[in-house]
Design a protein around this motif. Structure first.
Motif, PDB file in Angstrom:
ATOM      1  N   ALA A 120       0.840  -1.205   0.000  1.00 51.33           N
ATOM      2  CA  ALA A 120       0.000   0.000   0.000  1.00 51.33           C
ATOM      3  C   ALA A 120       0.876   1.257   0.000  1.00 51.33           C
ATOM      4  N   ILE A 121       1.958   1.221   0.762  1.00 48.72           N
ATOM      5  CA  ILE A 121       2.879   2.371   0.810  1.00 48.72           C
ATOM      6  C   ILE A 121       3.483   2.614  -0.566  1.00 48.72           C
ATOM      7  N   THR A 140      -3.720   7.652   5.309  1.00 53.26           N
ATOM      8  CA  THR A 140      -3.873   7.287   3.896  1.00 53.26           C
ATOM      9  C   THR A 140      -3.637   5.795   3.683  1.00 53.26           C
ATOM     10  N   VAL A 141      -2.701   5.204   4.438  1.00 54.11           N
ATOM     11  CA  VAL A 141      -2.493   3.760   4.350  1.00 54.11           C
ATOM     12  C   VAL A 141      -3.737   3.023   4.844  1.00 54.11           C
ATOM     13  N   ALA A 142      -4.312   3.504   5.954  1.00 60.01           N
ATOM     14  CA  ALA A 142      -5.535   2.879   6.488  1.00 60.01           C
ATOM     15  C   ALA A 142      -6.671   2.972   5.471  1.00 60.01           C
ATOM     16  N   ASP A 143      -6.810   4.135   4.844  1.00 59.60           N
ATOM     17  CA  ASP A 143      -7.858   4.296   3.830  1.00 59.60           C
ATOM     18  C   ASP A 143      -7.631   3.347   2.664  1.00 59.60           C
ATOM     19  N   ARG A 144      -6.393   3.221   2.230  1.00 57.29           N
ATOM     20  CA  ARG A 144      -6.082   2.339   1.111  1.00 57.29           C
ATOM     21  C   ARG A 144      -6.426   0.884   1.435  1.00 57.29           C
ATOM     22  N   LEU A 145      -6.051   0.423   2.619  1.00 59.91           N
ATOM     23  CA  LEU A 145      -6.328  -0.959   3.007  1.00 59.91           C
ATOM     24  C   LEU A 145      -7.824  -1.202   3.180  1.00 59.91           C
ATOM     25  N   GLU A 178      -8.314  -5.164   2.560  1.00 51.56           N
ATOM     26  CA  GLU A 178      -7.207  -5.937   3.145  1.00 51.56           C
ATOM     27  C   GLU A 178      -6.985  -5.645   4.618  1.00 51.56           C
ATOM     28  N   VAL A 179      -7.843  -4.843   5.213  1.00 51.22           N
ATOM     29  CA  VAL A 179      -7.668  -4.495   6.632  1.00 51.22           C
ATOM     30  C   VAL A 179      -7.698  -5.737   7.502  1.00 51.22           C
ATOM     31  N   ALA A 180      -8.622  -6.632   7.228  1.00 48.81           N
ATOM     32  CA  ALA A 180      -8.741  -7.841   8.044  1.00 48.81           C
ATOM     33  C   ALA A 180      -7.497  -8.712   7.930  1.00 48.81           C
ATOM     34  N   ARG A 181      -6.860  -8.730   6.762  1.00 52.99           N
ATOM     35  CA  ARG A 181      -5.694  -9.593   6.547  1.00 52.99           C
ATOM     36  C   ARG A 181      -4.481  -9.142   7.361  1.00 52.99           C
ATOM     37  N   ILE A 182      -4.459  -7.861   7.737  1.00 48.97           N
ATOM     38  CA  ILE A 182      -3.322  -7.391   8.544  1.00 48.97           C
ATOM     39  C   ILE A 182      -3.619  -7.432  10.043  1.00 48.97           C
ATOM     40  N   GLY A 183      -4.861  -7.786  10.397  1.00 48.82           N
ATOM     41  CA  GLY A 183      -5.222  -7.868  11.807  1.00 48.82           C
ATOM     42  C   GLY A 183      -6.063  -6.715  12.297  1.00 48.82           C
ATOM     43  N   GLY A 184      -6.523  -5.859  11.362  1.00 51.23           N
ATOM     44  CA  GLY A 184      -7.394  -4.758  11.735  1.00 51.23           C
ATOM     45  C   GLY A 184      -6.652  -3.445  11.921  1.00 51.23           C
TER      46      GLY A 184
END
Length: 455
Positions: free
Chosen positions: A59-60, A73-78, A83-89
């Motif tokens: 994402a970066i 912006t990284v949070a928005d992208r995920l 993909e937020v769930a895949r990183i653990g939230g």
């Protein structure tokens, strides 16, 4: 957020893989595009061992191409890509961001890349081993992967595009002692046996210690009793800031040993390392350019790590080697070099002259030390302009009218004057009429300075 500057590679390597990745990714999110530009050519998604950091770094990369990124912006992208769930939230993302250090992440990037390369190498070795065990031939892909892993890369894995600017971390030249010992330099001290070169360098250790700089002496020349007496006379405290590895130990490590390099790496501030002497540690032919260069490269490695290296060596006997003995690669490898002479009678230490015969710092003047009451003290008069050869020779002839060549050679040696240059000055002086030469007994000549003439 911790805003301290990242630790060097040595400490980064001590971190676990996951912790190291979290700190690196968190620091990127905290410091944004400027930090990313420093490491973009060093790491990629495959560098990371954890899925979550591969996803965050991906994402970066995309956001960096668009010109800006940060935690939000990284949070928005995920969130947008699901993909937020895949990183653990979002909580995990925020925790990683909280581990951030300073903005200069090159050392961390290099360590991550090295670890990734090691993992790739191990996996490839295992695959090749299995292939050989079953009797199959290596595939073209495997051969290309093996070649890529063993091919040398600039800076231990640092791509050419990522080489930092020379001035990125370099500051102005600093000194332990100005001008004798520039920080991070390779400095030679030469002279004949007993001229006081080891004593004056020991006195320099005391100055370094007073500034909080540790010292290590690698000594295969002097017996323990001599070292102990010298330290006592010079007021050098045998304590945590001085480590003396001498011949009384079962083994004296050389400047090329890993334990010396590791000690230098751990030291902060960077230390003074004294090698006494070249011939005692080199172990080869000092007249061989190849062997001399190989030995000097070990010392250069310590200097490149930030250590100030003082190398003690002997001078030569012939006119062509008056400053030092052996291959010219000795002089070529040094940053600064001094020839040490002692004016004391009967070999007793008195007034030591350090005459520079090599300097990458523009030094062109002699440095004087006085030895009195057991102390070696720098003479403030050393700051005066250097006395020229013509002035030295004219003064010698005025004080010793009618001196023979043999007598002049002794006086020249005592004064630390280059004998070949002195003889050339005499010959030129005779031809120009400045010096009068008269024939004496047994084919000798006597020399006089013509009174009233100016050199």
């Amino acid at each position: 957020m911790n805003t301290a500057t990242p630790k060097p590679n040595g400490e980064a390597c001590a971190l676990g893989d996951v912790e190291l990745e979290d700190i690196f990714v968190g620091s990127l999110m905290a410091h944004g595009l400027k930090s990313y530009e420093l490491i973009a050519a060093i790491v990629d998604r495959s560098t990371f061992i954890t899925d979550r950091n591969r996803i965050i770094f991906g994402a970066i990369q995309i956001l960096a191409a668009e010109g800006e990124f940060g935690l939000s912006t990284v949070a928005d992208r995920l969130y947008t890509t699901g993909e937020v769930a895949r990183i653990g939230g979002f909580g995990t993302l925020n925790d990683i961001h909280g581990k951030a250090l300073g903005p200069d992440l090159v050392a961390f990037a290099q360590t991550l890349a090295k670890k990734a390369r090691q993992r790739q190498a191990l996996a490839l070795v295992e695959k090749i081993s299995r292939t050989i065990e079953v009797g199959d031939l290596l595939s073209t892909t495997d051969i290309e992967a093996l070649h890529e892993l063993v091919s040398p890369q600039v800076g231990g894995g640092l791509p050419i595009e990522a080489l930092p600017a020379v001035g990125a971390t370099q500051e102005a030249v600093s000194y332990i002692i100005d001008p004798e010992l520039p920080l991070g330099a390779l400095v030679g001290f030469t002279g004949n046996s007993g001229c006081g070169k080891s004593t004056v360098v020991t006195a320099m250790i005391r100055v370094a210690n007073a500034a909080g700089i540790p010292a290590l002496v690698l000594d295969r020349e002097n017996p323990r009793a001599v070292v102990y007496d010298r330290m006592n006379r010079l007021g050098l405290i045998d304590g945590p800031l001085v480590r003396w590895a001498g011949g009384w130990l079962e083994e004296v490590p050389g400047p090329d040993s890993s334990i010396v390099r590791e000690w230098v790496r751990r030291c902060e501030p960077k230390p003074l390392v004294v090698v006494d002497s070249l011939v005692a540690f080199m172990g080869g032919d000092e007249n061989s350019a190849t062997e001399m260069r190989a030995f000097m490269n070990h010392l250069r490695r310590l200097a490149d790590m930030g250590a100030t290296v003082a190398l003690i060596h002997h001078d030569g006997k012939s006119e062509s080697s008056v400053d030092y003995r052996g291959s010219s690669d000795f002089k070529a490898a040094l940053d600064q070099a001094f020839h040490v002479t002692n004016n004391g009678a009967d070999g007793r230490l008195d007034r030591l002259r350090l005459r520079p015969f090599k300097s990458r710092y523009g030094l062109a003047r002699d440095v004087l030390y006085l030895y009195a009451d057991g102390r070696m003290v720098k003479d403030d008069r050393a700051e005066a302009p250097v006395i020229t050869l013509a002035e030295q020779m004219a003064s010698t002839l005025r004080s010793n009218p009618g001196a023979t060549q043999r007598t002049l050679d002794k006086l020249i040696l005592k004064a630390g004057i280059n004998r070949a240059r002195a003889r050339q000055w005499l010959n030129d002086g005779v031809l120009s009429g400045l010096v009068r030469r008269e024939k004496g007994a047994k084919k000798s000549f006597h020399y006089y300075l013509k009174m009233g003439d100016e050199e």
